[in-house]
Write a protein that holds these residues in place. Sequence first.
Motif, PDB file in Angstrom:
ATOM      1  N   ASP A 163       0.830  -1.198   0.000  1.00 48.82           N
ATOM      2  CA  ASP A 163       0.000   0.000   0.000  1.00 48.82           C
ATOM      3  C   ASP A 163       0.872   1.258   0.000  1.00 48.82           C
ATOM      4  O   ASP A 163       0.598   2.223  -0.719  1.00 48.82           O
ATOM      5  CB  ASP A 163      -0.918  -0.045   1.227  1.00 48.82           C
ATOM      6  N   ALA A 164       1.937   1.218   0.787  1.00 50.67           N
ATOM      7  CA  ALA A 164       2.843   2.376   0.849  1.00 50.67           C
ATOM      8  C   ALA A 164       3.568   2.602  -0.476  1.00 50.67           C
ATOM      9  O   ALA A 164       3.994   3.714  -0.789  1.00 50.67           O
ATOM     10  CB  ALA A 164       3.861   2.184   1.978  1.00 50.67           C
ATOM     11  N   LEU A 165       3.702   1.550  -1.277  1.00 50.76           N
ATOM     12  CA  LEU A 165       4.405   1.663  -2.569  1.00 50.76           C
ATOM     13  C   LEU A 165       3.463   1.970  -3.736  1.00 50.76           C
ATOM     14  O   LEU A 165       3.924   2.273  -4.841  1.00 50.76           O
ATOM     15  CB  LEU A 165       5.142   0.349  -2.867  1.00 50.76           C
ATOM     16  N   THR A 166       2.155   1.901  -3.477  1.00 48.63           N
ATOM     17  CA  THR A 166       1.184   2.040  -4.570  1.00 48.63           C
ATOM     18  C   THR A 166       1.359   3.366  -5.314  1.00 48.63           C
ATOM     19  O   THR A 166       1.429   4.424  -4.700  1.00 48.63           O
ATOM     20  CB  THR A 166      -0.257   1.928  -4.033  1.00 48.63           C
ATOM     21  N   GLY A 167       1.459   3.275  -6.638  1.00 46.22           N
ATOM     22  CA  GLY A 167       1.571   4.474  -7.462  1.00 46.22           C
ATOM     23  C   GLY A 167       2.961   5.079  -7.473  1.00 46.22           C
ATOM     24  O   GLY A 167       3.196   6.090  -8.141  1.00 46.22           O
ATOM     25  N   LYS A 168       3.914   4.481  -6.766  1.00 39.01           N
ATOM     26  CA  LYS A 168       5.253   5.091  -6.670  1.00 39.01           C
ATOM     27  C   LYS A 168       6.272   4.450  -7.613  1.00 39.01           C
ATOM     28  O   LYS A 168       7.380   4.935  -7.744  1.00 39.01           O
ATOM     29  CB  LYS A 168       5.764   4.987  -5.234  1.00 39.01           C
ATOM     30  N   LEU A 169       5.914   3.335  -8.237  1.00 38.67           N
ATOM     31  CA  LEU A 169       6.854   2.668  -9.142  1.00 38.67           C
ATOM     32  C   LEU A 169       6.456   2.934 -10.580  1.00 38.67           C
ATOM     33  O   LEU A 169       5.274   2.887 -10.928  1.00 38.67           O
ATOM     34  CB  LEU A 169       6.849   1.153  -8.897  1.00 38.67           C
ATOM     35  N   GLU A 170       7.444   3.206 -11.412  1.00 37.21           N
ATOM     36  CA  GLU A 170       7.137   3.423 -12.817  1.00 37.21           C
ATOM     37  C   GLU A 170       6.715   2.097 -13.452  1.00 37.21           C
ATOM     38  O   GLU A 170       7.374   1.076 -13.261  1.00 37.21           O
ATOM     39  CB  GLU A 170       8.370   3.983 -13.537  1.00 37.21           C
ATOM     40  N   GLY A 171       5.621   2.128 -14.183  1.00 37.57           N
ATOM     41  CA  GLY A 171       5.138   0.917 -14.834  1.00 37.57           C
ATOM     42  C   GLY A 171       4.596   1.240 -16.215  1.00 37.57           C
ATOM     43  O   GLY A 171       4.602   2.401 -16.638  1.00 37.57           O
ATOM     44  N   GLY A 172       4.147   0.236 -16.917  1.00 37.90           N
ATOM     45  CA  GLY A 172       3.584   0.426 -18.240  1.00 37.90           C
ATOM     46  C   GLY A 172       2.075   0.295 -18.205  1.00 37.90           C
ATOM     47  O   GLY A 172       1.451   0.497 -17.169  1.00 37.90           O
ATOM     48  N   ALA A 173       1.502  -0.066 -19.338  1.00 37.18           N
ATOM     49  CA  ALA A 173       0.056  -0.249 -19.398  1.00 37.18           C
ATOM     50  C   ALA A 173      -0.304  -1.506 -18.615  1.00 37.18           C
ATOM     51  O   ALA A 173       0.275  -2.562 -18.839  1.00 37.18           O
ATOM     52  CB  ALA A 173      -0.386  -0.404 -20.845  1.00 37.18           C
ATOM     53  N   PRO A 174      -1.237  -1.405 -17.682  1.00 34.10           N
ATOM     54  CA  PRO A 174      -1.611  -2.606 -16.935  1.00 34.10           C
ATOM     55  C   PRO A 174      -2.238  -3.653 -17.850  1.00 34.10           C
ATOM     56  O   PRO A 174      -2.912  -3.305 -18.826  1.00 34.10           O
ATOM     57  CB  PRO A 174      -2.650  -2.112 -15.924  1.00 34.10           C
ATOM     58  N   LEU A 175      -1.999  -4.909 -17.538  1.00 30.61           N
ATOM     59  CA  LEU A 175      -2.628  -6.002 -18.266  1.00 30.61           C
ATOM     60  C   LEU A 175      -4.062  -6.103 -17.767  1.00 30.61           C
ATOM     61  O   LEU A 175      -4.297  -6.180 -16.569  1.00 30.61           O
ATOM     62  CB  LEU A 175      -1.865  -7.287 -17.957  1.00 30.61           C
TER      63      LEU A 175
END
Lengths: 253, 253
Positions: A163-175
């Motif tokens: 929860d603390a990491l949510t939205g903080k990591l760079e990612g691509g288009a979700p599957l």
Amino acid sequence: MSTDKVWTAGMLVIGDEILSGRTKDKNIAQVASWLQVQGIRLTEARVVSDNMDAIGEALNALRERYDYVFTTGGIGPTHDDITVDAVAKALGVPVVIHPEARAILEDYYKDKPGGLTEARLRMARVPEGAELIPNRMSAAPGIRHGKIHVMAGVPNITAQMLDALTGKLEGGAPLIAETVGCWVAESEVADALREVEKAHANCQIGSYPFFREGKTGANFVIRSTSRDDLESAVDTLCEALGELGFDFTPGGI
Amino acid sequence: MSTDKVWTAGMLVIGDEILSGRTKDKNIAQVASWLQVQGIRLTEARVVSDNMDAIGEALNALRERYDYVFTTGGIGPTHDDITVDAVAKALGVPVVIHPEARAILEDYYKDKPGGLTEARLRMARVPEGAELIPNRMSAAPGIRHGKIHVMAGVPNITAQMLDALTGKLEGGAPLIAETVGCWVAESEVADALREVEKAHANCQIGSYPFFREGKTGANFVIRSTSRDDLESAVDTLCEALGELGFDFTPGGI
């Protein structure tokens, strides 16, 4: 950074209790589901015992291959909690006391019998250069060191760290995924599945059979990063099932 | 063959559905528990996607290291079931139709609509040189090829295949375990645990904290291949917990 980049993660579950069968791992599914939402694909998971070399070797293999690595387990105060030491050794850095972690633990234990003992202070140890991943449930923080995220083994605490990491990591288009259920032996529609997948290059179809109420059925899960492609594949699959004379259930059975 | 040999196993869980978080793996715990009884130690598990190269690479790594390898998943009739092909490729042998498997499938499907279709016949494909692992639940057999055991992904079917293998694999002394539970934060007894483990070379102690009924507790699991050593370590641990003033519960909480 191209938006087409596929962000990948490897996961390392650490603990004799998983490999003995005593504890059923819940963290692979939990981390996997969370990563989907972050647009990061869990590509491989490994489970190893509480052994320095086994942890170090698996960690090094995973961090070479993937954009992110997540570990669970082995960060408590007892002698069998060796994850921090193993990660530090694998990274070639010393273990240090993180001042912020020490402050959190001092505060948490100040009114508790014994206070901040040496065993409890173990939970402030991090590989040099690490940041903390807070959790609201217990004092002991998780640890981020570059691409590596070291988290608790207790699933409720892992959840707090995610929860603390949510939205903080760079990612691509979700599957994204859609499920179509059908009371059919999967062998009866194997050809249809293969053809639908072939016709929709940007989609994967998984077939998951089950036995329920004395009958054979299967859920077909179509996955894609594109909503349009996904819906087109679902339509084609439903059409194919209908033509074969099978009733299907959008959303799955 | 020395009776002191520790027999080891690696496990390979195959399937996109596990890595997407859609399906919670139950086979690691199931195979792990079963292996304990066979006197074989599960030393490592890996989860990979439905990808030929990923399966092959992990399989080769595991079969080099361990006495036995167990795979689950990917042996059904659909296009995403590629385990047999991947195993054969990793072993460098062709895929062939196993005559006995064909006979089982012919019999099973003789009264079913469509009969033994090409898709269903896929389930008779094995890496050349393989034997079958029967299961009573569905027609599709598992496969043994040397140290490699290829089993179903559906946990109930995996269970049938494990049952068919029970007592048939050479193993060593099974690891036995005793649990002592205690309403204590594990950090309060970390030193005691370390000392008890140090004093009993043939035993390992794992500490598994939990939060229940608003309280902190932990189960301490002592494992050994020797009943005498195990009981001695349990006695020492209970004594140490008592001296520290904690109530403990033999058998665990």
